[in-house]
Design an enzyme around this catalytic site. Structure first.
Site, mmCIF file in Angstrom:
data_model
loop_
_atom_site.group_PDB
_atom_site.id
_atom_site.type_symbol
_atom_site.label_atom_id
_atom_site.label_comp_id
_atom_site.label_asym_id
_atom_site.label_seq_id
_atom_site.Cartn_x
_atom_site.Cartn_y
_atom_site.Cartn_z
ATOM 1 N N ASN A 1 -13.758 6.554 5.173
ATOM 2 C CA ASN A 1 -13.914 5.733 6.380
ATOM 3 C C ASN A 1 -12.895 6.057 7.468
ATOM 4 O O ASN A 1 -13.183 5.897 8.653
ATOM 5 C CB ASN A 1 -13.855 4.246 6.019
ATOM 6 C CG ASN A 1 -15.077 3.814 5.245
ATOM 7 O OD1 ASN A 1 -16.164 4.354 5.440
ATOM 8 N ND2 ASN A 1 -14.921 2.859 4.357
ATOM 9 N N ASN B 1 -9.614 2.311 7.848
ATOM 10 C CA ASN B 1 -10.947 2.432 8.435
ATOM 11 C C ASN B 1 -10.982 2.145 9.933
ATOM 12 O O ASN B 1 -12.034 2.220 10.551
ATOM 13 C CB ASN B 1 -11.961 1.559 7.681
ATOM 14 C CG ASN B 1 -11.579 0.092 7.670
ATOM 15 O OD1 ASN B 1 -10.538 -0.287 8.200
ATOM 16 N ND2 ASN B 1 -12.407 -0.724 7.063
ATOM 17 N N HIS C 1 -4.330 6.103 -1.570
ATOM 18 C CA HIS C 1 -4.932 6.131 -0.227
ATOM 19 C C HIS C 1 -3.879 6.442 0.844
ATOM 20 O O HIS C 1 -4.240 6.838 1.948
ATOM 21 C CB HIS C 1 -5.566 4.767 0.050
ATOM 22 C CG HIS C 1 -6.899 4.825 0.735
ATOM 23 N ND1 HIS C 1 -7.714 5.939 0.762
ATOM 24 C CD2 HIS C 1 -7.590 3.868 1.417
ATOM 25 C CE1 HIS C 1 -8.820 5.673 1.426
ATOM 26 N NE2 HIS C 1 -8.771 4.424 1.840
ATOM 27 N N TYR D 1 0.802 -1.225 0.000
ATOM 28 C CA TYR D 1 0.000 0.000 0.000
ATOM 29 C C TYR D 1 0.838 1.278 0.000
ATOM 30 O O TYR D 1 0.299 2.366 -0.190
ATOM 31 C CB TYR D 1 -0.922 0.026 1.223
ATOM 32 C CG TYR D 1 -1.956 -1.068 1.228
ATOM 33 C CD1 TYR D 1 -2.997 -1.079 0.311
ATOM 34 C CD2 TYR D 1 -1.893 -2.100 2.156
ATOM 35 C CE1 TYR D 1 -3.955 -2.084 0.317
ATOM 36 C CE2 TYR D 1 -2.845 -3.112 2.179
ATOM 37 C CZ TYR D 1 -3.870 -3.099 1.246
ATOM 38 O OH TYR D 1 -4.813 -4.091 1.251
#
Length: 195
Positions: free
Chosen positions: A117, A71, A22, A17
């Site tokens: 979120n 989240n 994000h 990631y």
């Protein structure tokens, strides 16, 4: 510890990631950590924390990345705010923003989560949405691509060419909120057009 600020970069853990849209909040936080000479280390709040000062004699900055997923950011942020005695008004969250064009920075305090979120979970855990946000524009997905899929993909080549400047701008914006206040920082950054 009365003048400490908690600055949180949102993202997901793990190398898969690290370079995704994000995680742009954590990328910008890395830029800020370099500026203050901070090194991230494990913290008991399920986070990695770097501490330093904006300038000699200036306010203390606590920079943090949750070890959990986006989240579930609220628990670590709330625990850090308690641990360092930082009120919600001095919590600054750097995060990706689909509703802003790529290479745009906007600042705000409070408001809704816009389907994000991470912001939703932080507002719930802090008991208030009145924390500060550095909104880092990543733009909308092309065509019919699912936004959830889009945010978990790495930046494209054209975006990568200007990504370092965007991260510097986001770090500048976080510094400006701390040193100049929200209104002055907004006046500096909101007039800029996307490059």
């Amino acid at each position: 510890m009365g003048d400490a600020w908690l600055i949180v970069g949102l993202g997901n853990p793990g190398p898969q990631y690290e370079t995704t849209r994000h995680n742009v909040g954590q990328m910008a936080l890395d830029t800020l950590a370099e500026r203050i000479g901070g090194r991230f280390a494990a913290h008991r709040t399920n986070s990695r924390v770097a501490e330093g000062f904006l300038r000699p004699g200036g306010p203390k900055l606590v920079l943090a990345k949750s070890n959990g997923y986006m989240n579930t950011s609220g628990g670590p942020v709330s625990a850090l705010a308690k641990y360092f005695s930082v009120p919600a008004e001095r919590v600054v969250v750097l995060h990706d923003e689909l509703d802003l064009p790529f290479d745009t920075i906007k600042l705000k305090q409070g408001g809704g989560h816009g389907g994000h979120n991470g912001l939703r979970d932080i507002a719930k855990a802090l008991g208030t949405p009145e924390f500060l946000r550095v909104r880092i524009g990543i733009g909308r997905p092309p065509g019919q691509q699912d936004p959830a899929d889009f945010v978990l993909r790495p930046f494209g080549k054209v975006e990568r060419d200007t990504l370092d400047v965007l991260l510097e701008d986001a770090a500048d914006a976080a510094e400006a909120v701390v040193s100049e206040g929200l209104t002055a920082a907004q006046q500096r950054f909101h007039g800029r057009a996307a490059r």
